[in-house]
Design a protein around this motif. Sequence first.
Motif, PDB file in Angstrom:
ATOM      1  N   GLY A 178      37.163 -42.460 -13.646  1.00  0.00           N
ATOM      2  CA  GLY A 178      36.101 -41.563 -13.255  1.00  0.00           C
ATOM      3  C   GLY A 178      34.977 -41.460 -14.262  1.00  0.00           C
ATOM      4  O   GLY A 178      33.896 -41.002 -13.940  1.00  0.00           O
ATOM      5  N   CYS A 194      37.137 -41.773  -7.895  1.00  0.00           N
ATOM      6  CA  CYS A 194      35.892 -41.357  -7.243  1.00  0.00           C
ATOM      7  C   CYS A 194      35.282 -42.520  -6.468  1.00  0.00           C
ATOM      8  O   CYS A 194      34.748 -42.335  -5.367  1.00  0.00           O
ATOM      9  CB  CYS A 194      34.905 -40.822  -8.278  1.00  0.00           C
ATOM     10  N   CYS A 195      35.359 -43.732  -7.024  1.00  0.00           N
ATOM     11  CA  CYS A 195      34.817 -44.904  -6.342  1.00  0.00           C
ATOM     12  C   CYS A 195      35.606 -45.212  -5.079  1.00  0.00           C
ATOM     13  O   CYS A 195      35.039 -45.480  -4.017  1.00  0.00           O
ATOM     14  CB  CYS A 195      34.833 -46.113  -7.268  1.00  0.00           C
ATOM     15  N   TYR A 242      37.403 -43.192  -3.316  1.00  0.00           N
ATOM     16  CA  TYR A 242      37.158 -42.145  -2.334  1.00  0.00           C
ATOM     17  C   TYR A 242      35.870 -42.431  -1.559  1.00  0.00           C
ATOM     18  O   TYR A 242      35.831 -42.327  -0.326  1.00  0.00           O
ATOM     19  CB  TYR A 242      37.059 -40.787  -3.033  1.00  0.00           C
ATOM     20  N   SER A 286      38.369 -46.601 -10.121  1.00  0.00           N
ATOM     21  CA  SER A 286      38.338 -45.171 -10.350  1.00  0.00           C
ATOM     22  C   SER A 286      38.489 -44.425  -9.029  1.00  0.00           C
ATOM     23  O   SER A 286      37.992 -44.864  -7.990  1.00  0.00           O
ATOM     24  CB  SER A 286      37.022 -44.772 -11.012  1.00  0.00           C
TER      25      SER A 286
END
Length: 515
Positions: A29, A95-96, A98, A93
Amino acid sequence: MGASLDLAALRARTPVDAPVNLEATRQDGLGCHSGKETMRQAAQAAGMGETLDALRRDYPAGPHDQPQSMCPAFGSLRVGLRMRRTATILSGSACCVYGLTFTSHFYGARRTVGYVPFNSETLVTGKLFEDIRDAVHETADPSLHDAVVVINLCVPTASGVPLRLLPREIDGVRIIGIDVPGFGVPTHAEAKDVLAGAMLKVARAEAEQGPVAAPRQGVPNQGRDGRPTVALLGEMFPADPMQIGALLEPLGLAAGPVVPTREWRELYAALDCTAVAAIHPFYTASLREFEAAGRPAVASGPVGYDGTAAWLEAIAEACGVAPSAVAAAKNRFLPAIRGALSANPIRGRITLTGYEGSELLVARLLVESGAEVPYVGTACPRTAMSEIDRDWLEARGCRVQFRASLEQDLAAVEEFRPDLAVGTTPVVQKAKERAIPALYFTNLISARPLMGVAGAGSLAQVVNGAMAQAERFDAMRSFFAGVGTGHATGIWEDVPKKRAAVKRAAPEKPIGEMA
Protein backbone atom coordinates in the motif's frame (compact mmCIF):
# COMPACT_ATOMS: atom_id res chain seq x y z
CA MET A 1 6.73 -30.32 -10.46
CA GLY A 2 8.35 -26.89 -10.63
CA ALA A 3 11.67 -25.37 -9.64
CA SER A 4 12.21 -24.91 -5.91
CA LEU A 5 12.95 -21.46 -4.54
CA ASP A 6 16.42 -20.78 -3.19
CA LEU A 7 15.59 -18.27 -0.45
CA ALA A 8 19.24 -17.50 0.25
CA ALA A 9 19.82 -16.65 -3.40
CA LEU A 10 16.71 -14.52 -3.45
CA ARG A 11 17.84 -12.51 -0.43
CA ALA A 12 21.34 -12.17 -1.87
CA ARG A 13 20.00 -10.48 -5.02
CA THR A 14 18.98 -7.47 -2.92
CA PRO A 15 22.19 -6.01 -1.44
CA VAL A 16 21.80 -4.33 1.93
CA ASP A 17 23.86 -1.33 0.83
CA ALA A 18 22.03 -0.80 -2.47
CA PRO A 19 21.99 2.95 -3.36
CA VAL A 20 18.20 3.18 -3.22
CA ASN A 21 15.57 3.22 -0.51
CA LEU A 22 14.51 -0.38 -1.00
CA GLU A 23 12.55 -0.38 2.23
CA ALA A 24 10.17 2.17 0.72
CA THR A 25 9.14 -0.38 -1.91
CA ARG A 26 8.41 -3.21 0.49
CA GLN A 27 5.33 -2.00 2.26
CA ASP A 28 1.94 -3.08 1.02
CA GLY A 29 0.00 0.00 0.00
CA LEU A 30 2.94 2.39 0.40
CA GLY A 31 5.57 1.03 -1.96
CA CYS A 32 3.63 1.98 -5.08
CA HIS A 33 3.74 5.63 -3.97
CA SER A 34 7.54 5.70 -3.85
CA GLY A 35 7.80 7.10 -7.34
CA LYS A 36 8.59 5.35 -10.61
CA GLU A 37 12.33 5.93 -10.51
CA THR A 38 12.65 4.50 -7.00
CA MET A 39 10.64 1.46 -8.07
CA ARG A 40 12.78 0.96 -11.17
CA GLN A 41 15.98 1.13 -9.13
CA ALA A 42 14.59 -1.30 -6.59
CA ALA A 43 13.59 -3.75 -9.33
CA GLN A 44 17.05 -3.48 -10.88
CA ALA A 45 18.67 -4.18 -7.51
CA ALA A 46 16.31 -7.13 -6.99
CA GLY A 47 17.47 -8.86 -10.17
CA MET A 48 14.65 -7.74 -12.49
CA GLY A 49 16.88 -5.79 -14.87
CA GLU A 50 16.37 -8.19 -17.77
CA THR A 51 12.58 -8.01 -17.38
CA LEU A 52 12.62 -4.21 -17.30
CA ASP A 53 14.94 -4.05 -20.32
CA ALA A 54 12.56 -6.27 -22.30
CA LEU A 55 9.57 -4.11 -21.38
CA ARG A 56 11.51 -0.98 -22.29
CA ARG A 57 12.35 -2.40 -25.73
CA ASP A 58 8.79 -3.48 -26.46
CA TYR A 59 7.03 -0.46 -24.97
CA PRO A 60 9.29 2.62 -25.10
CA ALA A 61 7.97 5.38 -22.86
CA GLY A 62 8.77 8.41 -25.00
CA PRO A 63 10.36 11.81 -24.32
CA HIS A 64 7.94 12.80 -21.56
CA ASP A 65 8.33 9.45 -19.78
CA GLN A 66 4.75 8.17 -19.59
CA PRO A 67 1.27 9.31 -20.60
CA GLN A 68 -1.39 9.74 -17.95
CA SER A 69 -3.36 6.53 -17.89
CA MET A 70 -5.17 4.07 -15.72
CA CYS A 71 -3.19 1.25 -14.09
CA PRO A 72 -1.71 -0.72 -17.01
CA ALA A 73 -2.48 -4.05 -15.34
CA PHE A 74 -6.11 -3.29 -16.19
CA GLY A 75 -5.29 -4.42 -19.74
CA SER A 76 -3.71 -7.76 -18.85
CA LEU A 77 -6.47 -8.50 -16.36
CA ARG A 78 -9.10 -7.71 -18.99
CA VAL A 79 -7.52 -10.15 -21.46
CA GLY A 80 -7.52 -12.96 -18.91
CA LEU A 81 -11.07 -12.30 -17.75
CA ARG A 82 -12.39 -12.41 -21.32
CA MET A 83 -10.92 -15.88 -21.91
CA ARG A 84 -12.90 -18.99 -21.13
CA ARG A 85 -11.31 -21.52 -18.78
CA THR A 86 -8.65 -19.05 -17.68
CA ALA A 87 -8.04 -18.10 -14.04
CA THR A 88 -6.24 -14.93 -13.00
CA ILE A 89 -4.26 -14.32 -9.79
CA LEU A 90 -2.97 -10.87 -8.87
CA SER A 91 0.10 -10.26 -6.76
CA GLY A 92 0.30 -6.68 -5.58
CA SER A 93 -0.68 -4.14 -2.98
CA ALA A 94 -4.16 -4.62 -1.57
CA CYS A 95 -5.28 -1.15 -2.65
CA CYS A 96 -4.24 -1.87 -6.25
CA VAL A 97 -5.96 -5.25 -6.32
CA TYR A 98 -9.11 -3.74 -4.86
CA GLY A 99 -9.22 -1.15 -7.63
CA LEU A 100 -8.47 -3.63 -10.39
CA THR A 101 -11.33 -5.94 -9.38
CA PHE A 102 -13.52 -3.19 -10.83
CA THR A 103 -12.59 -4.66 -14.21
CA SER A 104 -14.27 -7.96 -13.48
CA HIS A 105 -17.51 -6.24 -12.46
CA PHE A 106 -17.45 -3.67 -15.25
CA TYR A 107 -17.07 -6.29 -17.96
CA GLY A 108 -19.43 -8.78 -16.35
CA ALA A 109 -16.78 -11.48 -16.15
CA ARG A 110 -18.68 -13.32 -13.40
CA ARG A 111 -15.57 -14.93 -12.08
CA THR A 112 -13.25 -14.53 -9.15
CA VAL A 113 -10.02 -12.59 -9.38
CA GLY A 114 -7.44 -14.40 -7.26
CA TYR A 115 -5.28 -12.42 -4.85
CA VAL A 116 -2.24 -13.40 -2.82
CA PRO A 117 -1.80 -10.91 0.07
CA PHE A 118 1.59 -10.05 1.53
CA ASN A 119 3.37 -7.92 4.06
CA SER A 120 6.93 -6.63 4.27
CA GLU A 121 8.14 -9.84 5.94
CA THR A 122 6.69 -12.29 3.40
CA LEU A 123 7.87 -10.03 0.58
CA VAL A 124 11.48 -9.82 1.74
CA THR A 125 11.90 -13.40 2.94
CA GLY A 126 10.51 -15.00 -0.20
CA LYS A 127 7.41 -16.33 1.55
CA LEU A 128 5.23 -14.38 -0.90
CA PHE A 129 6.57 -16.47 -3.76
CA GLU A 130 5.78 -19.63 -1.84
CA ASP A 131 2.27 -18.34 -1.20
CA ILE A 132 1.83 -17.62 -4.91
CA ARG A 133 3.09 -21.08 -5.79
CA ASP A 134 0.63 -22.65 -3.34
CA ALA A 135 -2.21 -20.58 -4.78
CA VAL A 136 -1.31 -21.69 -8.29
CA HIS A 137 -1.31 -25.36 -7.30
CA GLU A 138 -4.67 -24.92 -5.60
CA THR A 139 -6.17 -23.14 -8.63
CA ALA A 140 -4.80 -25.35 -11.42
CA ASP A 141 -7.76 -27.71 -11.81
CA PRO A 142 -7.75 -29.21 -15.35
CA SER A 143 -11.50 -29.78 -15.18
CA LEU A 144 -11.99 -26.03 -14.83
CA HIS A 145 -9.01 -24.30 -16.42
CA ASP A 146 -6.74 -24.42 -19.45
CA ALA A 147 -4.45 -21.77 -17.99
CA VAL A 148 -3.71 -19.85 -14.81
CA VAL A 149 -2.33 -16.34 -15.25
CA VAL A 150 -0.32 -14.73 -12.43
CA ILE A 151 0.27 -10.98 -12.69
CA ASN A 152 2.92 -9.18 -10.65
CA LEU A 153 1.95 -5.58 -9.96
CA CYS A 154 4.37 -2.80 -9.01
CA VAL A 155 5.56 -3.79 -5.53
CA PRO A 156 6.24 -7.51 -6.20
CA THR A 157 8.05 -6.62 -9.43
CA ALA A 158 10.14 -3.99 -7.64
CA SER A 159 11.00 -6.57 -4.98
CA GLY A 160 11.98 -9.23 -7.52
CA VAL A 161 9.26 -11.83 -6.87
CA PRO A 162 10.40 -14.44 -9.44
CA LEU A 163 7.31 -15.66 -11.30
CA ARG A 164 9.68 -17.28 -13.81
CA LEU A 165 10.32 -19.98 -11.19
CA LEU A 166 6.68 -21.09 -11.17
CA PRO A 167 6.04 -24.48 -12.80
CA ARG A 168 5.26 -24.28 -16.50
CA GLU A 169 2.20 -26.47 -16.04
CA ILE A 170 0.35 -28.38 -13.35
CA ASP A 171 -1.76 -31.40 -14.34
CA GLY A 172 -1.92 -30.07 -17.90
CA VAL A 173 -2.94 -26.55 -16.83
CA ARG A 174 -0.56 -23.93 -18.22
CA ILE A 175 0.94 -21.50 -15.70
CA ILE A 176 1.80 -18.09 -17.15
CA GLY A 177 3.49 -15.50 -14.96
CA ILE A 178 3.94 -11.93 -16.20
CA ASP A 179 5.18 -8.66 -14.71
CA VAL A 180 3.00 -5.64 -15.50
CA PRO A 181 4.39 -2.81 -13.35
CA GLY A 182 3.17 0.74 -13.83
CA PHE A 183 6.82 1.81 -13.99
CA GLY A 184 7.56 -0.56 -16.88
CA VAL A 185 4.41 -0.79 -19.03
CA PRO A 186 3.17 2.65 -20.11
CA THR A 187 -0.52 1.96 -20.93
CA HIS A 188 -3.24 -0.58 -20.30
CA ALA A 189 -3.55 -1.06 -24.08
CA GLU A 190 0.03 -2.36 -24.26
CA ALA A 191 -0.53 -4.54 -21.20
CA LYS A 192 -3.02 -6.48 -23.31
CA ASP A 193 -0.10 -7.33 -25.57
CA VAL A 194 2.05 -8.42 -22.59
CA LEU A 195 -0.35 -11.26 -21.80
CA ALA A 196 -1.41 -11.99 -25.38
CA GLY A 197 2.24 -12.26 -26.43
CA ALA A 198 3.09 -14.52 -23.48
CA MET A 199 0.20 -16.83 -24.34
CA LEU A 200 1.09 -16.93 -28.03
CA LYS A 201 4.65 -17.87 -27.10
CA VAL A 202 3.45 -20.86 -25.08
CA ALA A 203 0.92 -21.88 -27.73
CA ARG A 204 3.54 -21.66 -30.48
CA ALA A 205 5.90 -23.91 -28.51
CA GLU A 206 3.10 -26.43 -28.03
CA ALA A 207 2.17 -26.39 -31.72
CA GLU A 208 5.80 -26.98 -32.67
CA GLN A 209 5.79 -30.16 -30.57
CA GLY A 210 2.96 -31.78 -32.55
CA PRO A 211 -0.79 -31.69 -33.28
CA VAL A 212 -2.90 -29.43 -31.07
CA ALA A 213 -6.64 -29.22 -30.38
CA ALA A 214 -9.00 -27.19 -32.56
CA PRO A 215 -11.23 -24.54 -30.96
CA ARG A 216 -14.24 -26.08 -29.27
CA GLN A 217 -16.76 -24.09 -31.31
CA GLY A 218 -14.78 -23.61 -34.48
CA VAL A 219 -12.78 -20.53 -35.40
CA PRO A 220 -14.94 -17.40 -35.16
CA ASN A 221 -15.61 -15.79 -38.56
CA GLN A 222 -13.62 -18.49 -40.39
CA GLY A 223 -15.08 -20.23 -43.40
CA ARG A 224 -15.71 -23.95 -42.94
CA ASP A 225 -14.30 -24.74 -46.36
CA GLY A 226 -10.65 -24.64 -45.30
CA ARG A 227 -9.86 -21.23 -46.76
CA PRO A 228 -6.57 -19.66 -45.59
CA THR A 229 -7.13 -17.22 -42.77
CA VAL A 230 -5.95 -13.76 -41.75
CA ALA A 231 -5.56 -13.40 -37.97
CA LEU A 232 -6.71 -10.07 -36.55
CA LEU A 233 -4.55 -8.36 -33.96
CA GLY A 234 -6.19 -6.00 -31.49
CA GLU A 235 -9.54 -5.74 -29.74
CA MET A 236 -12.24 -4.21 -31.93
CA PHE A 237 -15.97 -3.69 -32.20
CA PRO A 238 -17.68 -7.11 -32.60
CA ALA A 239 -19.05 -6.31 -36.06
CA ASP A 240 -15.62 -5.43 -37.47
CA PRO A 241 -14.29 -9.02 -37.76
CA MET A 242 -17.42 -9.91 -39.72
CA GLN A 243 -16.92 -6.94 -42.02
CA ILE A 244 -13.29 -7.95 -42.53
CA GLY A 245 -14.41 -11.50 -43.28
CA ALA A 246 -16.71 -10.20 -46.00
CA LEU A 247 -13.86 -8.14 -47.50
CA LEU A 248 -11.59 -11.19 -47.54
CA GLU A 249 -14.10 -13.56 -49.15
CA PRO A 250 -13.48 -12.46 -52.79
CA LEU A 251 -9.76 -12.97 -52.15
CA GLY A 252 -10.36 -16.61 -51.24
CA LEU A 253 -9.46 -15.85 -47.62
CA ALA A 254 -11.33 -15.88 -44.30
CA ALA A 255 -11.00 -13.90 -41.10
CA GLY A 256 -9.22 -15.87 -38.38
CA PRO A 257 -9.39 -15.37 -34.62
CA VAL A 258 -9.05 -11.98 -33.00
CA VAL A 259 -6.02 -11.75 -30.71
CA PRO A 260 -6.42 -11.40 -27.72
CA THR A 261 -8.52 -14.52 -28.08
CA ARG A 262 -11.55 -15.79 -26.14
CA GLU A 263 -10.13 -19.24 -25.42
CA TRP A 264 -6.78 -20.96 -25.41
CA ARG A 265 -7.32 -23.15 -28.48
CA GLU A 266 -7.97 -20.09 -30.63
CA LEU A 267 -4.31 -19.18 -30.12
CA TYR A 268 -3.35 -22.21 -32.20
CA ALA A 269 -5.80 -21.20 -34.93
CA ALA A 270 -4.44 -17.66 -34.90
CA LEU A 271 -0.88 -18.88 -35.37
CA ASP A 272 -2.09 -21.12 -38.20
CA CYS A 273 -2.97 -18.07 -40.30
CA THR A 274 -1.50 -17.11 -43.66
CA ALA A 275 -0.93 -13.52 -42.49
CA VAL A 276 -1.75 -11.36 -39.48
CA ALA A 277 -3.49 -8.01 -39.76
CA ALA A 278 -2.04 -5.57 -37.21
CA ILE A 279 -5.26 -3.61 -36.75
CA HIS A 280 -3.76 -2.24 -33.54
CA PRO A 281 -0.13 -1.51 -34.41
CA PHE A 282 1.47 -1.66 -30.94
CA TYR A 283 1.16 -5.40 -30.21
CA THR A 284 4.93 -5.82 -30.34
CA ALA A 285 5.25 -9.07 -28.36
CA SER A 286 2.41 -10.72 -30.27
CA LEU A 287 3.85 -9.70 -33.64
CA ARG A 288 7.16 -11.21 -32.57
CA GLU A 289 5.46 -14.58 -32.05
CA PHE A 290 3.71 -14.42 -35.44
CA GLU A 291 7.05 -13.56 -37.03
CA ALA A 292 8.68 -16.52 -35.30
CA ALA A 293 5.91 -18.70 -36.74
CA GLY A 294 6.70 -17.37 -40.23
CA ARG A 295 3.53 -15.31 -40.60
CA PRO A 296 3.85 -11.91 -42.33
CA ALA A 297 2.16 -8.87 -40.79
CA VAL A 298 0.04 -6.31 -42.63
CA ALA A 299 -0.32 -2.80 -41.20
CA SER A 300 -3.37 -0.54 -40.85
CA GLY A 301 -6.96 -1.65 -41.48
CA PRO A 302 -9.77 -1.46 -44.05
CA VAL A 303 -11.20 1.94 -43.04
CA GLY A 304 -12.69 4.34 -45.56
CA TYR A 305 -12.14 4.24 -49.31
CA ASP A 306 -8.37 4.75 -49.43
CA GLY A 307 -7.72 2.59 -46.39
CA THR A 308 -9.78 -0.33 -47.67
CA ALA A 309 -8.21 -0.24 -51.13
CA ALA A 310 -4.65 -0.14 -49.77
CA TRP A 311 -5.37 -2.83 -47.17
CA LEU A 312 -6.84 -5.25 -49.72
CA GLU A 313 -3.74 -4.83 -51.87
CA ALA A 314 -1.40 -5.40 -48.93
CA ILE A 315 -3.29 -8.51 -47.76
CA ALA A 316 -3.29 -9.92 -51.29
CA GLU A 317 0.45 -9.40 -51.60
CA ALA A 318 1.14 -11.03 -48.22
CA CYS A 319 -1.08 -14.02 -49.01
CA GLY A 320 -0.15 -14.49 -52.68
CA VAL A 321 -3.59 -13.64 -54.04
CA ALA A 322 -4.00 -12.98 -57.76
CA PRO A 323 -4.52 -9.36 -58.90
CA SER A 324 -7.82 -10.32 -60.55
CA ALA A 325 -9.24 -11.31 -57.15
CA VAL A 326 -8.14 -7.97 -55.67
CA ALA A 327 -9.86 -6.13 -58.50
CA ALA A 328 -13.04 -8.13 -57.90
CA ALA A 329 -12.98 -7.28 -54.19
CA LYS A 330 -12.46 -3.58 -54.92
CA ASN A 331 -15.26 -3.54 -57.46
CA ARG A 332 -17.61 -5.12 -54.95
CA PHE A 333 -16.89 -2.97 -51.91
CA LEU A 334 -15.27 0.35 -52.82
CA PRO A 335 -18.31 1.88 -54.59
CA ALA A 336 -20.48 1.03 -51.58
CA ILE A 337 -17.94 2.56 -49.20
CA ARG A 338 -17.74 5.74 -51.29
CA GLY A 339 -21.52 5.91 -51.36
CA ALA A 340 -21.77 5.51 -47.58
CA LEU A 341 -19.18 8.24 -47.02
CA SER A 342 -20.98 10.59 -49.41
CA ALA A 343 -24.34 9.90 -47.81
CA ASN A 344 -23.02 10.57 -44.30
CA PRO A 345 -20.74 13.61 -44.56
CA ILE A 346 -19.06 15.21 -41.53
CA ARG A 347 -18.37 18.91 -41.77
CA GLY A 348 -16.33 20.52 -39.05
CA ARG A 349 -12.97 20.67 -37.29
CA ILE A 350 -12.29 17.80 -34.90
CA THR A 351 -9.38 17.10 -32.55
CA LEU A 352 -9.09 13.48 -31.51
CA THR A 353 -7.25 11.84 -28.62
CA GLY A 354 -7.43 8.45 -26.92
CA TYR A 355 -5.57 5.51 -25.44
CA GLU A 356 -7.15 2.48 -27.14
CA GLY A 357 -4.79 2.21 -30.13
CA SER A 358 -7.34 2.78 -32.89
CA GLU A 359 -7.04 6.58 -32.85
CA LEU A 360 -5.27 6.85 -36.21
CA LEU A 361 -7.83 4.61 -37.91
CA VAL A 362 -10.71 6.69 -36.52
CA ALA A 363 -8.97 9.87 -37.69
CA ARG A 364 -8.63 8.46 -41.21
CA LEU A 365 -12.32 7.64 -41.30
CA LEU A 366 -13.23 11.15 -40.10
CA VAL A 367 -11.03 12.75 -42.77
CA GLU A 368 -12.53 10.60 -45.52
CA SER A 369 -15.98 11.59 -44.24
CA GLY A 370 -15.08 15.23 -44.89
CA ALA A 371 -13.95 16.41 -41.46
CA GLU A 372 -10.91 18.56 -40.83
CA VAL A 373 -8.70 16.76 -38.30
CA PRO A 374 -5.70 18.94 -37.39
CA TYR A 375 -4.55 16.88 -34.39
CA VAL A 376 -4.54 13.22 -33.35
CA GLY A 377 -3.06 12.22 -30.01
CA THR A 378 -2.60 8.64 -28.89
CA ALA A 379 -1.13 7.29 -25.68
CA CYS A 380 0.32 4.38 -27.67
CA PRO A 381 3.83 4.40 -29.18
CA ARG A 382 4.97 4.94 -32.73
CA THR A 383 5.82 1.59 -34.34
CA ALA A 384 6.63 0.27 -37.79
CA MET A 385 3.02 -0.87 -38.11
CA SER A 386 1.67 2.65 -37.51
CA GLU A 387 3.74 4.36 -40.22
CA ILE A 388 1.21 3.90 -43.04
CA ASP A 389 -1.56 5.65 -41.12
CA ARG A 390 0.76 8.36 -39.82
CA ASP A 391 2.03 9.16 -43.31
CA TRP A 392 -1.52 9.26 -44.73
CA LEU A 393 -2.75 11.62 -42.01
CA GLU A 394 0.25 13.93 -42.09
CA ALA A 395 -0.07 14.23 -45.87
CA ARG A 396 -3.53 15.68 -45.19
CA GLY A 397 -2.41 18.27 -42.68
CA CYS A 398 -2.88 16.30 -39.47
CA ARG A 399 -0.38 16.51 -36.62
CA VAL A 400 0.04 13.01 -35.13
CA GLN A 401 1.33 12.85 -31.56
CA PHE A 402 2.36 9.45 -30.24
CA ARG A 403 2.68 8.99 -26.46
CA ALA A 404 0.55 12.11 -26.17
CA SER A 405 0.34 13.63 -22.70
CA LEU A 406 -2.79 15.24 -21.31
CA GLU A 407 -1.06 18.61 -21.54
CA GLN A 408 -0.43 18.13 -25.27
CA ASP A 409 -4.02 17.06 -25.88
CA LEU A 410 -5.39 20.06 -23.99
CA ALA A 411 -3.01 22.40 -25.81
CA ALA A 412 -4.35 21.10 -29.13
CA VAL A 413 -7.90 21.95 -28.09
CA GLU A 414 -6.79 25.46 -27.17
CA GLU A 415 -4.77 25.88 -30.36
CA PHE A 416 -7.30 24.62 -32.88
CA ARG A 417 -10.59 25.54 -31.11
CA PRO A 418 -12.37 22.61 -32.78
CA ASP A 419 -16.08 22.25 -33.44
CA LEU A 420 -15.80 18.93 -31.59
CA ALA A 421 -13.18 17.47 -29.25
CA VAL A 422 -13.06 13.68 -29.09
CA GLY A 423 -10.89 12.43 -26.28
CA THR A 424 -10.34 11.08 -22.81
CA THR A 425 -12.41 12.14 -19.80
CA PRO A 426 -10.24 15.13 -18.78
CA VAL A 427 -10.06 16.36 -22.37
CA VAL A 428 -13.85 16.18 -22.67
CA GLN A 429 -14.22 17.99 -19.35
CA LYS A 430 -11.90 20.85 -20.34
CA ALA A 431 -13.51 21.19 -23.77
CA LYS A 432 -17.00 21.46 -22.30
CA GLU A 433 -15.77 24.08 -19.81
CA ARG A 434 -14.87 26.13 -22.88
CA ALA A 435 -18.31 25.53 -24.46
CA ILE A 436 -16.82 23.14 -27.06
CA PRO A 437 -18.91 20.00 -27.76
CA ALA A 438 -16.98 16.87 -26.82
CA LEU A 439 -17.30 13.08 -26.95
CA TYR A 440 -15.58 10.42 -24.85
CA PHE A 441 -13.53 8.32 -27.27
CA THR A 442 -13.73 4.95 -25.52
CA ASN A 443 -17.49 4.72 -24.98
CA LEU A 444 -18.88 6.69 -27.91
CA ILE A 445 -16.36 6.32 -30.75
CA SER A 446 -14.36 3.11 -30.38
CA ALA A 447 -17.60 1.25 -29.55
CA ARG A 448 -18.74 1.57 -33.17
CA PRO A 449 -17.83 -0.34 -36.33
CA LEU A 450 -14.94 1.15 -38.30
CA MET A 451 -14.18 -1.40 -41.00
CA GLY A 452 -15.54 -1.76 -44.49
CA VAL A 453 -18.97 -0.61 -45.59
CA ALA A 454 -20.47 -0.69 -42.09
CA GLY A 455 -17.76 1.59 -40.75
CA ALA A 456 -18.01 4.13 -43.54
CA GLY A 457 -21.12 5.82 -42.17
CA SER A 458 -20.99 4.77 -38.54
CA LEU A 459 -19.49 7.93 -37.04
CA ALA A 460 -21.54 10.59 -38.81
CA GLN A 461 -24.66 10.45 -36.66
CA VAL A 462 -22.95 10.70 -33.28
CA VAL A 463 -20.33 13.22 -34.46
CA ASN A 464 -22.76 15.49 -36.29
CA GLY A 465 -25.21 15.22 -33.41
CA ALA A 466 -22.56 16.37 -30.96
CA MET A 467 -21.43 19.29 -33.13
CA ALA A 468 -25.03 20.39 -33.44
CA GLN A 469 -25.03 21.07 -29.68
CA ALA A 470 -22.74 24.09 -30.04
CA GLU A 471 -25.63 26.56 -29.77
CA ARG A 472 -26.80 24.93 -26.55
CA PHE A 473 -23.31 25.34 -25.09
CA ASP A 474 -23.31 29.01 -26.07
CA ALA A 475 -26.74 29.45 -24.48
CA MET A 476 -25.60 27.82 -21.25
CA ARG A 477 -22.47 29.94 -21.13
CA SER A 478 -24.58 33.06 -21.63
CA PHE A 479 -27.09 31.99 -18.97
CA PHE A 480 -24.41 31.30 -16.36
CA ALA A 481 -22.27 34.32 -17.21
CA GLY A 482 -21.14 36.20 -14.15
CA VAL A 483 -21.60 33.43 -11.60
CA GLY A 484 -17.89 33.27 -10.94
CA THR A 485 -15.27 30.59 -11.20
CA GLY A 486 -12.75 28.94 -8.90
CA HIS A 487 -12.93 30.28 -5.35
CA ALA A 488 -15.67 32.72 -6.44
CA THR A 489 -17.96 30.11 -7.99
CA GLY A 490 -21.61 31.03 -7.40
CA ILE A 491 -23.70 34.22 -7.17
CA TRP A 492 -22.58 36.63 -4.44
CA GLU A 493 -23.45 40.03 -3.08
CA ASP A 494 -19.87 40.27 -1.90
CA VAL A 495 -17.47 38.12 -3.96
CA PRO A 496 -15.20 36.13 -1.61
CA LYS A 497 -11.61 37.20 -1.58
CA LYS A 498 -8.99 34.62 -2.38
CA ARG A 499 -7.03 33.83 0.76
CA ALA A 500 -3.42 32.72 0.90
CA ALA A 501 -3.12 28.97 1.23
CA VAL A 502 -2.72 27.77 4.79
CA LYS A 503 0.70 26.29 5.29
CA ARG A 504 0.57 22.83 6.72
CA ALA A 505 3.29 20.71 8.22
CA ALA A 506 4.90 18.40 5.70
CA PRO A 507 3.89 14.73 6.06
CA GLU A 508 6.40 12.38 7.57
CA LYS A 509 6.72 10.50 4.31
CA PRO A 510 6.25 12.29 0.97
CA ILE A 511 3.61 10.87 -1.31
CA GLY A 512 4.94 10.55 -4.85
CA GLU A 513 3.18 9.99 -8.12
CA MET A 514 1.06 6.92 -8.60
CA ALA A 515 2.84 4.09 -10.39
